[in-house]
Design an enzyme around this catalytic site. Structure first.
Site, PDB file in Angstrom:
ATOM      1  N   VAL A 104       5.422 -22.304   9.449  1.00 52.13           N
ATOM      2  CA  VAL A 104       4.005 -22.536  10.539  1.00 52.13           C
ATOM      3  C   VAL A 104       4.445 -21.700  11.566  1.00 52.13           C
ATOM      4  O   VAL A 104       5.209 -21.078  12.300  1.00 52.13           O
ATOM      5  CB  VAL A 104       3.989 -23.715  11.575  1.00 52.13           C
ATOM      6  CG1 VAL A 104       2.769 -23.694  12.511  1.00 52.13           C
ATOM      7  CG2 VAL A 104       3.562 -25.162  11.005  1.00 52.13           C
ATOM      8  N   ALA A 134       6.089 -18.870   0.928  1.00 49.31           N
ATOM      9  CA  ALA A 134       4.781 -19.705   1.466  1.00 49.31           C
ATOM     10  C   ALA A 134       3.563 -18.834   0.763  1.00 49.31           C
ATOM     11  O   ALA A 134       2.592 -18.276   0.077  1.00 49.31           O
ATOM     12  CB  ALA A 134       4.136 -21.107   1.638  1.00 49.31           C
ATOM     13  N   THR A 313      11.091  -1.203  -0.706  1.00 49.10           N
ATOM     14  CA  THR A 313       9.008  -0.725  -0.555  1.00 49.10           C
ATOM     15  C   THR A 313      10.118  -0.075   1.166  1.00 49.10           C
ATOM     16  O   THR A 313      10.710  -0.512   1.344  1.00 49.10           O
ATOM     17  CB  THR A 313       9.075  -2.509   0.097  1.00 49.10           C
ATOM     18  OG1 THR A 313       9.279  -3.363   0.998  1.00 49.10           O
ATOM     19  CG2 THR A 313       8.430  -3.199  -0.800  1.00 49.10           C
ATOM     20  N   LEU A 314       8.880   0.615   1.594  1.00 46.41           N
ATOM     21  CA  LEU A 314       8.844   1.844   2.609  1.00 46.41           C
ATOM     22  C   LEU A 314       8.030   1.719   3.221  1.00 46.41           C
ATOM     23  O   LEU A 314       6.987   2.842   3.628  1.00 46.41           O
ATOM     24  CB  LEU A 314       9.377   3.212   1.728  1.00 46.41           C
ATOM     25  CG  LEU A 314       9.905   3.326   0.579  1.00 46.41           C
ATOM     26  CD1 LEU A 314      10.523   4.650   0.106  1.00 46.41           C
ATOM     27  CD2 LEU A 314      11.463   3.460   1.995  1.00 46.41           C
ATOM     28  N   GLY A 318       5.240   3.976   0.730  1.00 51.35           N
ATOM     29  CA  GLY A 318       5.060   3.445  -0.558  1.00 51.35           C
ATOM     30  C   GLY A 318       6.120   2.180  -0.970  1.00 51.35           C
ATOM     31  O   GLY A 318       6.657   1.887  -0.379  1.00 51.35           O
ATOM     32  N   ASP A 339      -2.460  -5.878  10.383  1.00 49.77           N
ATOM     33  CA  ASP A 339      -1.685  -6.258  10.214  1.00 49.77           C
ATOM     34  C   ASP A 339      -0.741  -6.410   9.919  1.00 49.77           C
ATOM     35  O   ASP A 339      -0.546  -7.177   8.440  1.00 49.77           O
ATOM     36  CB  ASP A 339      -2.206  -8.303  10.554  1.00 49.77           C
ATOM     37  CG  ASP A 339      -0.884  -9.178  11.367  1.00 49.77           C
ATOM     38  OD1 ASP A 339       0.626  -8.892  11.424  1.00 49.77           O
ATOM     39  OD2 ASP A 339      -1.090 -10.475  11.122  1.00 49.77           O
ATOM     40  N   THR A 341       1.980  -8.067   9.286  1.00 46.51           N
ATOM     41  CA  THR A 341       3.497  -9.392   8.449  1.00 46.51           C
ATOM     42  C   THR A 341       2.680  -9.947   7.449  1.00 46.51           C
ATOM     43  O   THR A 341       1.736 -10.398   7.141  1.00 46.51           O
ATOM     44  CB  THR A 341       2.508 -10.574  10.350  1.00 46.51           C
ATOM     45  OG1 THR A 341       2.388  -9.832  11.362  1.00 46.51           O
ATOM     46  CG2 THR A 341       4.042 -11.314  10.201  1.00 46.51           C
ATOM     47  N   ASP A 345       5.226  -9.693   1.477  1.00 43.50           N
ATOM     48  CA  ASP A 345       5.167 -10.747   0.341  1.00 43.50           C
ATOM     49  C   ASP A 345       4.151 -10.668  -0.225  1.00 43.50           C
ATOM     50  O   ASP A 345       4.233 -11.089  -1.217  1.00 43.50           O
ATOM     51  CB  ASP A 345       4.813 -12.071   1.400  1.00 43.50           C
ATOM     52  CG  ASP A 345       5.703 -12.438   2.174  1.00 43.50           C
ATOM     53  OD1 ASP A 345       7.244 -12.154   2.377  1.00 43.50           O
ATOM     54  OD2 ASP A 345       6.023 -12.799   3.491  1.00 43.50           O
TER      55      ASP A 345
HETATM   56  P1  ATP Z   1       7.008  -7.546   6.161  1.00 45.18           P
HETATM   57  O1  ATP Z   1       8.379  -7.795   6.410  1.00 45.18           O
HETATM   58  O2  ATP Z   1       6.286  -7.409   7.285  1.00 45.18           O
HETATM   59  O3  ATP Z   1       6.336  -8.405   5.236  1.00 45.18           O
HETATM   60  P2  ATP Z   1       7.949  -5.440   4.777  1.00 45.18           P
HETATM   61  O4  ATP Z   1       9.084  -4.841   5.358  1.00 45.18           O
HETATM   62  O5  ATP Z   1       9.122  -6.806   3.766  1.00 45.18           O
HETATM   63  O6  ATP Z   1       7.162  -6.386   5.522  1.00 45.18           O
HETATM   64  P3  ATP Z   1       7.145  -3.086   3.871  1.00 45.18           P
HETATM   65  O7  ATP Z   1       7.820  -2.529   3.565  1.00 45.18           O
HETATM   66  O8  ATP Z   1       6.450  -2.776   4.903  1.00 45.18           O
HETATM   67  O9  ATP Z   1       7.708  -4.716   3.582  1.00 45.18           O
HETATM   68  O10 ATP Z   1       5.287  -2.505   2.815  1.00 45.18           O
HETATM   69  C1  ATP Z   1       5.470  -3.774   1.823  1.00 45.18           C
HETATM   70  C2  ATP Z   1       4.627  -3.244   0.864  1.00 45.18           C
HETATM   71  O11 ATP Z   1       3.275  -2.810   1.416  1.00 45.18           O
HETATM   72  C3  ATP Z   1       4.548  -0.816   0.795  1.00 45.18           C
HETATM   73  O12 ATP Z   1       5.591  -1.299  -0.517  1.00 45.18           O
HETATM   74  C4  ATP Z   1       3.492  -0.600   0.734  1.00 45.18           C
HETATM   75  O13 ATP Z   1       2.823  -1.051  -0.032  1.00 45.18           O
HETATM   76  C5  ATP Z   1       2.376  -1.881   1.496  1.00 45.18           C
HETATM   77  N1  ATP Z   1       2.078  -1.198   2.732  1.00 45.18           N
HETATM   78  C6  ATP Z   1       2.732  -1.367   4.024  1.00 45.18           C
HETATM   79  N2  ATP Z   1       2.245  -0.613   4.706  1.00 45.18           N
HETATM   80  C7  ATP Z   1       1.197  -0.336   4.447  1.00 45.18           C
HETATM   81  C8  ATP Z   1       0.129   0.432   5.115  1.00 45.18           C
HETATM   82  N3  ATP Z   1       0.134   0.525   6.395  1.00 45.18           N
HETATM   83  N4  ATP Z   1      -0.479   1.324   4.515  1.00 45.18           N
HETATM   84  C9  ATP Z   1      -0.451   0.994   2.949  1.00 45.18           C
HETATM   85  N5  ATP Z   1       0.196  -0.174   2.051  1.00 45.18           N
HETATM   86  C10 ATP Z   1       1.183  -0.191   3.299  1.00 45.18           C
HETATM   87  O1  RIB Z   2       7.218 -11.561   5.369  1.00 46.62           O
HETATM   88  C1  RIB Z   2       6.166 -12.939   6.927  1.00 46.62           C
HETATM   89  C2  RIB Z   2       6.598 -14.312   7.148  1.00 46.62           C
HETATM   90  O2  RIB Z   2       8.241 -14.548   7.493  1.00 46.62           O
HETATM   91  C3  RIB Z   2       5.972 -15.135   8.179  1.00 46.62           C
HETATM   92  O3  RIB Z   2       4.635 -15.691   7.245  1.00 46.62           O
HETATM   93  C4  RIB Z   2       7.159 -15.639   9.039  1.00 46.62           C
HETATM   94  O4  RIB Z   2       6.907 -17.068   8.328  1.00 46.62           O
HETATM   95  C5  RIB Z   2       8.359 -15.555   8.420  1.00 46.62           C
HETATM   96  O5  RIB Z   2       9.119 -16.796   7.447  1.00 46.62           O
END
Ligand code: ATP
Ligand code: RIB
Length: 397
Positions: A104, A134, A313-314, A318, A339, A341, A345
């Protein structure tokens, strides 16, 4: 045929064919339509089927509180290894099995992150479904894969919340186990209005209590799956056993190593594709990743651990796909982030869906990049775009 036997036969038929008419069962079992209607009503009361016009559909959404003894994981794996059971890797059918967390999410949208000891007012607050497992299952189902999702929640009121969320989603089927010792997992999230970035504290609760018996139950779903997708929000022995079982069954294993844990060492030999973000890639490789060049170095180090394909992932830069020969930069799609977040996923779920539908590694990563760029424009970690909108975004470049 006795009533109980007939109802079992109806369930077995629906499990295979998903939907059937009263008329059909009445002819098959040589009983009146009224008898079949009563059978279906009984099964509907047990939440096993959904009545629809003239018949019923299987309800594959189950909240399971207890699993009876089944074959142990080792003997199951040995059986598959002996049989040399191999799925045909070149015939992908778009089926993805996901074992992962449900949380949640308690989200506060803030103008900026608070400093230690400081209290600030949030601009907005919401409680919604989350958990990497999920969210990835939802993303894969929005990307048009047939998804089976397995997770574990508590017996608290949030278990019903999880059930309602998953039942009303596009996820094809799911199994939600329940722990009577630990509560449903939760995550406290700050989202900064400055840049859409987030800070998250996760309490995994029931997500860490998945048993071996529950992993053994994955067998029937893995049989039909092209890919198993896992993350690190569950107890490591459950993740490891699921990966081992999938490997023995010839199912491709994708690990999203989030949040990072040193325990990943035990998993290395069962991974086909690993998808760390910058932080996780830095921790896995010992190379600080902050741009494409450092990501290339890190990907080579991770590859040398014995993993065939590395995707880093960056964020807004990209992603990088490395298969031991080529470093391919997947350019980000232009987005207006609200957002971020769950960006990872969205990427992971969409990537696995696309790969399971038969796309190449490179094409699947491009699709995932477009999908994730739309996801960061939406509030909430589980707020995923539609397949049609992803195709439109891809067509617009
Ligand atoms: P989170 O932990 O927040 O779920 P993450 O750190 O695991 O994210 P990121 O590397 O930030 O993952 O993002 C995953 C993918 O999402 C990137 O490789 C890119 O393709 C896309 N992405 C993330 N942020 C952006 C952005 N600002 N604009 C366009 N694409 C994005
Ligand atoms: O990647 C985002 C998720 O990380 C959130 O939904 C939170 O629950 C954590 O697991």
């Amino acid at each position: 045929m006795f009533l109980e036997e007939r109802q079992k036969a109806i369930l077995a038929y629906l499990d295979k064919h998903e939907r059937c008419s009263v008329q059909y069962f009445s002819e098959i079992f040589k009983v009146s339509k009224e008898t079949i209607r009563k059978d279906l009503s009984t099964l509907a009361k047990q939440l096993l089927v959904i009545r629809c016009h003239g018949g019923a559909m299987i309800k594959r959404h189950r909240l399971v509180s207890n699993v009876t003894d089944k074959e142990c994981i080792t003997s199951l794996m040995t059986r598959y290894e002996k049989q040399k059971f191999k799925k045909l890797g070149d015939r992908m059918n778009g089926n993805v099995c996901i074992l992962g967390s449900f949380n949640v999410d308690i989200v506060a949208q803030v103008a900026r992150f608070p400093k230690g000891g400081e209290s600030i007012l949030a601009q907005k607050s919401m409680i919604g479904p989350g958990g990497k497992g999920a969210n990835q299952a939802l993303a894969a189902s929005h990307a048009d894969a047939k998804v089976h999702f397995v997770a574990k929640v508590g017996t608290d009121q949030f278990s019903q919340f999880a059930h309602d969320h998953l039942s009303s989603s596009k996820i094809n089927s799911f199994t939600l186990y329940q722990s009577d010792k630990e509560p449903t997992g939760n995550a406290v999230i700050y989202v900064s209005e400055e840049n859409g970035e987030n800070m998250i504290a996760i309490y995994p609760g029931a997500n860490l209590t998945i048993t071996n018996k529950e992993i053994v139950m994955l067998e029937s779903y893995l049989k039909q799956s092209d890919i198993l997708l896992v993350q690190l929000e569950n107890n490591i022995d459950a993740v490891l056993n699921a990966m081992k079982l999938a490997k023995a069954m010839g199912v491709k294993v994708v690990l999203n190593p989030a949040p990072y844990s040193k325990d990943i060492q035990q998993l290395l030999s069962y991974i086909d594709i690993v998808t760390p973000n910058e932080t996780e890639a830095s921790l896995m490789s010992g190379v600080e990743v902050n741009d494409f060049d450092s990501a290339k170095l890190a990907a080579e180090k991770i590859y040398s651990l014995g993993i065939q394909t590395v995707i880093i992932t960056l964020g807004s830069k990209g992603s990088l796909v490395y298969d031991g020969k080529h470093h391919q930069h997947i350019k980000p799609f232009l987005a207006v982030p609200v957002d971020t977040t769950g960006a990872g996923d969205a990427f992971n779920g969409a990537f696995c869906a696309s790969l399971a539908k038969g796309e190449t590694l490179y094409q699947a990563a491009i699709y995932a990049s477009a999908f994730a760029s739309l996801a960061v424009e939406r509030e909430g970690a589980s707020n995923m775009p539609s397949h049609q909108n992803v195709l439109k975004r891809m067509a617009n470049i």
